[in-house]
Design a protein around this motif. Structure first.
Motif, PDB file in Angstrom:
ATOM      1  N   ILE A   7     -73.189 -41.979   3.397  1.00  0.00           N
ATOM      2  CA  ILE A   7     -72.544 -43.117   4.173  1.00  0.00           C
ATOM      3  C   ILE A   7     -73.321 -42.210   5.803  1.00  0.00           C
ATOM      4  O   ILE A   7     -73.506 -42.425   5.895  1.00  0.00           O
ATOM      5  N   ARG A  49     -65.206 -45.767   7.620  1.00  0.00           N
ATOM      6  CA  ARG A  49     -65.648 -46.144   6.441  1.00  0.00           C
ATOM      7  C   ARG A  49     -66.162 -44.437   5.092  1.00  0.00           C
ATOM      8  O   ARG A  49     -65.268 -44.809   3.616  1.00  0.00           O
ATOM      9  N   ARG A  98     -68.677 -46.039  11.379  1.00  0.00           N
ATOM     10  CA  ARG A  98     -69.085 -45.137  10.266  1.00  0.00           C
ATOM     11  C   ARG A  98     -68.359 -43.727   9.815  1.00  0.00           C
ATOM     12  O   ARG A  98     -67.881 -43.717   8.656  1.00  0.00           O
ATOM     13  N   HIS A 135     -73.002 -55.870   5.310  1.00  0.00           N
ATOM     14  CA  HIS A 135     -72.292 -55.914   7.139  1.00  0.00           C
ATOM     15  C   HIS A 135     -72.475 -57.351   7.222  1.00  0.00           C
ATOM     16  O   HIS A 135     -73.318 -57.756   8.542  1.00  0.00           O
ATOM     17  N   VAL A 141     -62.071 -44.054   4.593  1.00  0.00           N
ATOM     18  CA  VAL A 141     -61.901 -45.101   3.306  1.00  0.00           C
ATOM     19  C   VAL A 141     -62.422 -44.924   1.943  1.00  0.00           C
ATOM     20  O   VAL A 141     -61.218 -44.392   1.186  1.00  0.00           O
ATOM     21  N   LEU A 142     -63.382 -45.114   2.264  1.00  0.00           N
ATOM     22  CA  LEU A 142     -64.619 -44.973   0.562  1.00  0.00           C
ATOM     23  C   LEU A 142     -64.406 -42.971   0.394  1.00  0.00           C
ATOM     24  O   LEU A 142     -64.184 -42.920  -1.543  1.00  0.00           O
ATOM     25  N   ARG A 194     -67.597 -55.018  12.601  1.00  0.00           N
ATOM     26  CA  ARG A 194     -68.152 -53.878  11.758  1.00  0.00           C
ATOM     27  C   ARG A 194     -67.293 -52.618  12.153  1.00  0.00           C
ATOM     28  O   ARG A 194     -66.545 -53.183  12.995  1.00  0.00           O
ATOM     29  N   VAL A 195     -67.331 -51.727  10.517  1.00  0.00           N
ATOM     30  CA  VAL A 195     -66.538 -50.823  10.237  1.00  0.00           C
ATOM     31  C   VAL A 195     -67.006 -49.299  10.773  1.00  0.00           C
ATOM     32  O   VAL A 195     -67.925 -49.617  10.503  1.00  0.00           O
TER      33      VAL A 195
END
Length: 380
Positions: A81, A35, A32, A19, A38-39, A29-30
């Motif tokens: 996440i 994220r 949540r 981070h 994408v993941l 910052r990305v």
């Protein structure tokens, strides 16, 4: 007592090596949700595309029918996440509660701050997170006994990797392993924090209504890890039933129940660090309140049973009766004080989270009552 500014920034999620910030003024910052998206796409979508690109029904059909993989990357991974903020806020609230409820005495506040800062320094260690990442990749290339890969990873048993299998071993599995290992590391850091705090002389109150000397909030805090248990249980259930659809659900439910009991032990084990101080506080409260109750009851009886009432004073509404009831209530709370700061609701939250993935499967197979009866017999 006011919470020191250094404790307001306590976090086991934010500020890690993954981070990083571009500059103090403009943090990078990305969000949540981004994220998660994408993941999830990185972990699951290439597996779908490559299994279809590989051609041949043996690979594509095997992948599409692998329930464990779909649950692992479409349910468990996003959940690992998504729960970061919830658990982080719960841990922050617990740290503040130690100060707000004055469990930490003023003379020990600086030591308490030092413990929190030390744990946060470990959390920010780039070398440790890099080690977790390396370990996540290394496992994929280790020939471990009992390591069973999905059938679609190899074109044939013992044969070369498929395209989807290569992505699975090199990208997808290291990704979810890293997320799990990082949560394990955060849990270890939190356990270290609790252990060090438990060595401080805490101002426990035997008559606290939470029946845990004022530490009842820790049971609620630990129960927030139930969502991690849910993510792991979902993967275990889907993998077992996806690769063995004809398996006995009753037998597997018993195994999952054993996993649930183990989860309860693991999640709440760090709270045992406080048991010694709770036991000492309980004994001190028992002795102190026994003495006060004996003195008060003796004078109460002498006043109301062995002497005449003072002139003009009536029995109803006399303050001595109210104080006797209040003292009895306090004495009862002190006697029921637990030496382990966990209540039934907190334990049930973890237990239910571990067993929840079985419920839709049992209803779908119309064997819900059979499994409940089997579980009841195993417990009794």
């Amino acid at each position: 007592m006011d919470v020191p500014a250094s404790l307001l920034d306590f976090s086991l999620v934010q500020g890690s090596a993954f981070h990083r910030r571009r500059s103090p003024a403009r943090p990078l910052r990305v969000s949540r949700p981004v994220r998660i998206l994408v993941l999830t796409l990185v972990g699951w979508l290439p597996l779908l595309a490559l299994s279809l690109l590989q051609g041949g029904p043996s690979v594509s059909h095997a992948f599409l029918r692998d329930l464990g993989i779909h649950v692992e990357f479409l349910v468990s991974l996003p959940l690992l996440i998504a729960v970061e903020r919830y658990i982080d806020l719960s841990l922050k609230a617990a740290v503040r509660q130690f100060v707000v409820s004055e469990l930490i005495e003023t003379k020990d506040l600086a030591t308490f701050e030092g413990i929190a800062r030390g744990v946060m320094r470990l959390k920010r260690s780039a070398s440790i997170e890099a080690g977790l990442l390396v370990a996540s990749f290394a496992v994929s290339f280790m020939d471990l006994p009992h390591q069973a890969n999905p059938a679609w990873v190899h074109a044939e048993p013992g044969g070369p990797l498929t395209l989807a299998g290569g992505w699975y071993l090199v990208v997808s599995m290291p990704l979810i392993r890293f997320l799990l290992l990082r949560w394990l590391w955060r849990s270890v850091l939190w356990a270290v924090f609790l252990f060090r705090v438990s060595r401080l002389p805490l101002a426990l109150v035997p008559t606290h209504p939470d029946l845990a000397g004022g530490l009842g909030f820790l049971g609620t805090c630990q129960a927030s890890f139930a969502l991690i248990v849910l993510a792991v249980a979902s993967t275990l259930t889907a993998q077992r039933l996806g690769r063995a659809p004809s398996a006995d659900l009753t037998d597997y439910a018993l195994h999952l129940f054993a996993f649930a009991l183990l989860s309860v032990v693991v999640v709440f084990a760090p709270l045992a660090f406080f048991s010694r101080q709770l036991l000492i506080a309980k004994r001190r409260g028992d002795h102190a309140f026994s003495g006060v109750a004996a003195w008060h009851s003796r004078h109460f009886e002498q006043r109301w049973f062995h002497r005449e009432l003072p002139a003009g004073q009536e029995l109803l509404g006399a303050p001595e009766f109210s104080s006797l009831v209040d003292l009895g209530s306090s004495f009862s709370v002190a006697r029921r004080m637990r030496w382990f700061p966990v209540d039934v609701r907190a334990a049930l939250a973890v237990l239910i989270a571990a067993m929840a993935p079985m419920v839709p499967l049992l209803f779908a197979n119309r064997r819900f009552l059979d499994v409940l009866l089997a579980l009841g017999k195993s417990v009794l």
